[in-house]
Scaffold this active site. Structure first.
Site, PDB file in Angstrom:
ATOM      1  N   MET A 154     -12.145   4.751   0.308  1.00 33.93           N
ATOM      2  CA  MET A 154     -12.696   5.019   1.649  1.00 33.93           C
ATOM      3  C   MET A 154     -13.362   6.380   1.558  1.00 33.93           C
ATOM      4  SD  MET A 154      -9.443   3.542   3.737  1.00 33.93           S
ATOM      5  CE  MET A 154      -8.468   3.568   2.240  1.00 33.93           C
ATOM      6  N   MET A 206     -11.164  -5.396   6.729  1.00 28.19           N
ATOM      7  CA  MET A 206     -10.272  -4.458   7.414  1.00 28.19           C
ATOM      8  C   MET A 206      -9.854  -5.043   8.760  1.00 28.19           C
ATOM      9  SD  MET A 206      -9.884  -1.788   5.421  1.00 28.19           S
ATOM     10  CE  MET A 206      -8.774  -0.996   6.599  1.00 28.19           C
ATOM     11  N   MET A 260      -8.928   8.374   0.302  1.00 24.59           N
ATOM     12  CA  MET A 260      -9.678   8.818   1.489  1.00 24.59           C
ATOM     13  C   MET A 260     -10.232  10.222   1.274  1.00 24.59           C
ATOM     14  SD  MET A 260      -7.137   7.538   4.488  1.00 24.59           S
ATOM     15  CE  MET A 260      -6.276   5.963   4.383  1.00 24.59           C
ATOM     16  N   ASP A 263      -4.862   3.673  -1.564  1.00 14.78           N
ATOM     17  CA  ASP A 263      -5.874   4.050  -0.577  1.00 14.78           C
ATOM     18  C   ASP A 263      -6.402   5.451  -0.836  1.00 14.78           C
ATOM     19  OD1 ASP A 263      -6.015   1.804   1.303  1.00 14.78           O
ATOM     20  OD2 ASP A 263      -3.886   2.225   1.637  1.00 14.78           O
ATOM     21  N   SER A 315       0.855  -1.191   0.000  1.00 15.00           N
ATOM     22  CA  SER A 315       0.000   0.000   0.000  1.00 15.00           C
ATOM     23  C   SER A 315       0.885   1.232   0.000  1.00 15.00           C
ATOM     24  CB  SER A 315      -0.879   0.007   1.250  1.00 15.00           C
ATOM     25  OG  SER A 315      -1.349   1.324   1.479  1.00 15.00           O
ATOM     26  N   ASP A 358      -6.500  -6.119   5.185  1.00 17.16           N
ATOM     27  CA  ASP A 358      -5.871  -4.803   5.114  1.00 17.16           C
ATOM     28  C   ASP A 358      -5.781  -4.178   6.509  1.00 17.16           C
ATOM     29  OD1 ASP A 358      -4.984  -2.301   4.359  1.00 17.16           O
ATOM     30  OD2 ASP A 358      -6.782  -1.747   3.229  1.00 17.16           O
ATOM     31  N   HIS A 407      -8.654   1.219  -3.282  1.00 16.60           N
ATOM     32  CA  HIS A 407      -9.497   1.035  -2.092  1.00 16.60           C
ATOM     33  C   HIS A 407     -10.141   2.378  -1.761  1.00 16.60           C
ATOM     34  CE1 HIS A 407      -9.484   0.076   2.546  1.00 16.60           C
ATOM     35  NE2 HIS A 407     -10.698   0.199   2.055  1.00 16.60           N
ATOM     36  N   HIS A 453      -1.710  -1.523  -3.946  1.00 15.81           N
ATOM     37  CA  HIS A 453      -2.908  -1.086  -3.225  1.00 15.81           C
ATOM     38  C   HIS A 453      -2.879   0.438  -3.072  1.00 15.81           C
ATOM     39  CE1 HIS A 453      -6.253  -1.941  -0.427  1.00 15.81           C
ATOM     40  NE2 HIS A 453      -5.751  -0.980   0.336  1.00 15.81           N
TER      41      HIS A 453
HETATM   42  C1  DX5 Z   1      -5.881   1.971   6.108  1.00 14.51           C
HETATM   43  C2  DX5 Z   1      -5.609   1.565   4.676  1.00 14.51           C
HETATM   44  C3  DX5 Z   1      -4.541   0.556   4.545  1.00 14.51           C
HETATM   45  C4  DX5 Z   1      -3.197   1.014   5.034  1.00 14.51           C
HETATM   46  C5  DX5 Z   1      -2.608  -0.157   5.721  1.00 14.51           C
HETATM   47  O1  DX5 Z   1      -7.035   2.724   6.152  1.00 14.51           O
HETATM   48  O2  DX5 Z   1      -6.763   1.029   4.063  1.00 14.51           O
HETATM   49  O3  DX5 Z   1      -4.444   0.054   3.207  1.00 14.51           O
HETATM   50  O4  DX5 Z   1      -2.311   1.432   4.037  1.00 14.51           O
HETATM   51  O5  DX5 Z   1      -1.459   0.257   6.336  1.00 14.51           O
HETATM   52  P1  DX5 Z   1      -0.648  -0.674   7.317  1.00 14.51           P
HETATM   53  O6  DX5 Z   1      -0.257  -1.896   6.531  1.00 14.51           O
HETATM   54  O7  DX5 Z   1       0.486   0.195   7.703  1.00 14.51           O
HETATM   55  O8  DX5 Z   1      -1.559  -1.019   8.473  1.00 14.51           O
HETATM   56 ZN    ZN Z   2      -6.457  -0.018   2.084  1.00 10.55          ZN
END
Ligand code: DX5
Ligand code: ZN
Length: 219
Positions: free
Chosen positions: A67, A136, A36, A34, A7, A174, A65, A32
């Site tokens: 969010m 998650m 947000m 992310d 990620s 994740d 992903h 991956h």
């Molecule tokens: C958190 C993200 C993850 C994040 C995971 O909201 O969806 O993908 O990057 O990070 P680590 O592996 O550091 O927990």
């Molecule tokens: Zn993620």
């Protein structure tokens, strides 16, 4: 067949291209990404333009992903930018089935994510349409948080159900995946292990991917 999906959330954004190259060189096949929005989760990250910039530099599958609230508003833009897969949160959509169709009509694979507190029940009538379920193992919003082990039974139950129904749907896990937790989630039945801090917060991200693959029981 288990995969590590680095990620980029914990990457050094001042040299993102190089960092992505390192994990691709380590043999990672999935990246991956992310996204947000500061509403669904208390943090902001990036949008389709980042996916577009990276697309020319990588052959990895781009696993986006989302969010974000109202994920349906952003799907076409991520498709146009070069995403291969989109996961959205069940908690953000009143019309999950419609969103899955929207993702697939644009030629991508579709996944649904569940927060740690969200039960599997809401997937019952849409599971057969999904390519992936993302479970998650932290509360979404930040990298580098501690793994929530209460989710392990949820991984096991979903894995058993997918086996019993001979489903090809994949389980992605994740949050808090590291050398200690990777074997635990792999044994529980996860197929794709997202790892942010355990890759990009390490001195050598390439080596970190190789070690995670080993820890998860991969060669
Ligand atoms: C958190 C993200 C993850 C994040 C995971 O909201 O969806 O993908 O990057 O990070 P680590 O592996 O550091 O927990
Ligand atoms: Zn993620």
């Amino acid at each position: 067949m288990i995969q590590i999906a680095p990620s980029i959330l914990s990457a050094d954004f001042s040299r993102l291209g190089e960092q992505v190259q390192l994990v691709e060189d380590a043999g990672a096949e999935v990246l991956h990404i992310d996204v947000m929005d500061g509403h669904f989760v208390p943090n902001l990250t990036f949008g389709p333009s980042l996916v577009k910039s990276l697309r020319d530099h990588s052959r990895m599958r781009f696993d986006v992903h989302l969010m974000v609230e109202e994920p349906e508003r952003f799907i076409a833009d991520f498709a146009a930018a070069g995403a291969d897969h989109i996961t959205f949160h069940l908690e953000t959509s009143r019309h999950a089935h419609r969103v899955i169709q929207q993702i697939k009509e644009l030629g991508m694979t579709a996944g649904i994510a569940l927060n740690p507190a969200t039960p599997l029940d809401g997937l019952k009538y849409i599971l057969q349409d999904l390519d992936m379920v993302l479970l998650m193992t932290v509360n979404p919003g930040f990298g580098g948080q501690n793994f929530i082990s209460n989710v392990i039974p949820k991984i096991q139950v979903l894995h058993r159900h997918l086996e019993q129904t001979q489903s090809s749907c994949l389980i992605e896990v994740d949050g808090g995946v590291n050398l200690e937790t990777a074997p635990v989630v792999a044994n529980a039945g996860a197929h794709i292990l997202v790892a942010g801090a355990a890759v990009f917060a390490q001195p050598d991200p390439k080596q970190a991917v190789l070690e995670l693959r080993q820890a998860a029981g991969l060669k």
